[in-house]
Design an enzyme around this catalytic site. Structure first.
Site, PDB file in Angstrom:
ATOM      1  CB  CYS A  85      22.144  41.652  77.996  1.00 54.46           C
ATOM      2  SG  CYS A  85      20.752  42.685  78.561  1.00 54.46           S
ATOM      3  CG  HIS A 202      25.710  44.507  79.175  1.00 46.70           C
ATOM      4  ND1 HIS A 202      25.626  44.209  77.825  1.00 46.70           N
ATOM      5  CD2 HIS A 202      24.444  44.751  79.575  1.00 46.70           C
ATOM      6  CE1 HIS A 202      24.361  44.281  77.432  1.00 46.70           C
ATOM      7  NE2 HIS A 202      23.623  44.598  78.480  1.00 46.70           N
ATOM      8  CD  GLU A 204      28.973  43.682  76.694  1.00 38.40           C
ATOM      9  OE1 GLU A 204      27.869  44.193  76.424  1.00 38.40           O
ATOM     10  OE2 GLU A 204      29.092  42.751  77.531  1.00 38.40           O
TER      11      GLU A 204
END
Length: 228
Positions: A85, A202, A204
């Protein structure tokens, strides 16, 4: 492997990233943006967030932080580097990845789950991903619309540098499945040397069973697989 996660003023996904790496049994350390020592890390990650508040242009100021000279040198010497990002925006601003990330076509900040699919297995980040699976991963950005000129797009395709496409839940790549207007539905790319990776979604943030979504963990696991 030892991972370094860079922290800028305004970063907000550094803890998530460190937590995922540690959950996979590997060492992860935070690297402050004013540091000049990469602490012997094997892999550097530039996480998501709003570096320097994104007040100028996303990633434009962070690119000039003291640590970035060392990150650029690390990457040019073949070191593995990933931007997620805002991190992707920083790597584009540093000219470590081609193209630019423009304001979303809706002109609005978008925060929601989307689907993406791997475009190739010919990269560390996608080496064992299912090319037919639609992975549910969150996005949260205002400037995620990937843009490049025709020559750059042709080069990305010819060199197999496109890593991820936005798609629908069935894996269909279409305009309707494109959340931000990115050309060719591009969600992630790598450099020609295949050691620098950038993606807007994302992974994560989708790596914990408590969140009822571990699709992102499958992507993060690629980073620790034995290199071919």
């Amino acid at each position: 492997m030892k991972f370094g996660v860079i922290v800028f003023p305004g970063s907000n996904c550094d803890d998530d990233t460190v937590g995922v790496i540690q959950s996979l049994g590997h060492e992860a350390v935070k690297l402050w943006h004013k540091d000049t020592d990469l602490q012997g890390c094997d892999f550097i990650i530039v996480p998501g967030g709003f570096s320097y508040g994104d007040y100028l242009r996303s990633g434009a100021i962070a690119r000039f932080s003291p640590i970035m000279d060392h990150v650029i040198e690390f990457a040019k010497n073949g070191g593995y580097l990933m931007g997620i990002c805002n991190g992707f925006q920083v790597l584009v601003e540093a000219h470590l990845l081609p193209g630019v990330l423009l304001r979303n076509s809706s002109q609005k900040f978008i925060s929601k789950n989307i689907y993406l699919k791997a475009a190739t297995n010919n990269a560390l980040l996608t080496q064992e991903l299912d090319l037919n699976k639609a992975y549910k991963i969150p996005i949260a950005h205002a400037e995620g619309r990937y843009f490049a000129d025709e020559a750059t797009l042709a080069s990305l395709q010819a060199n197999d540098q496109i890593l991820f496409y936005y798609c629908d839940a069935e894996g269909n790549i279409s305009e309707a499945a494109n959340p931000n207007g990115s050309l060719l539905n591009i969600a992630g790319i790598c450099n020609e040397g295949r050691n620098v990776f950038g993606l807007m979604p994302h992974p994560e943030r989708a790596a914990d069973p408590d969140l009822n979504n571990t699709d992102g963990l499958e992507i993060m696991k690629q980073l620790i697989l034995e290199l071919a």
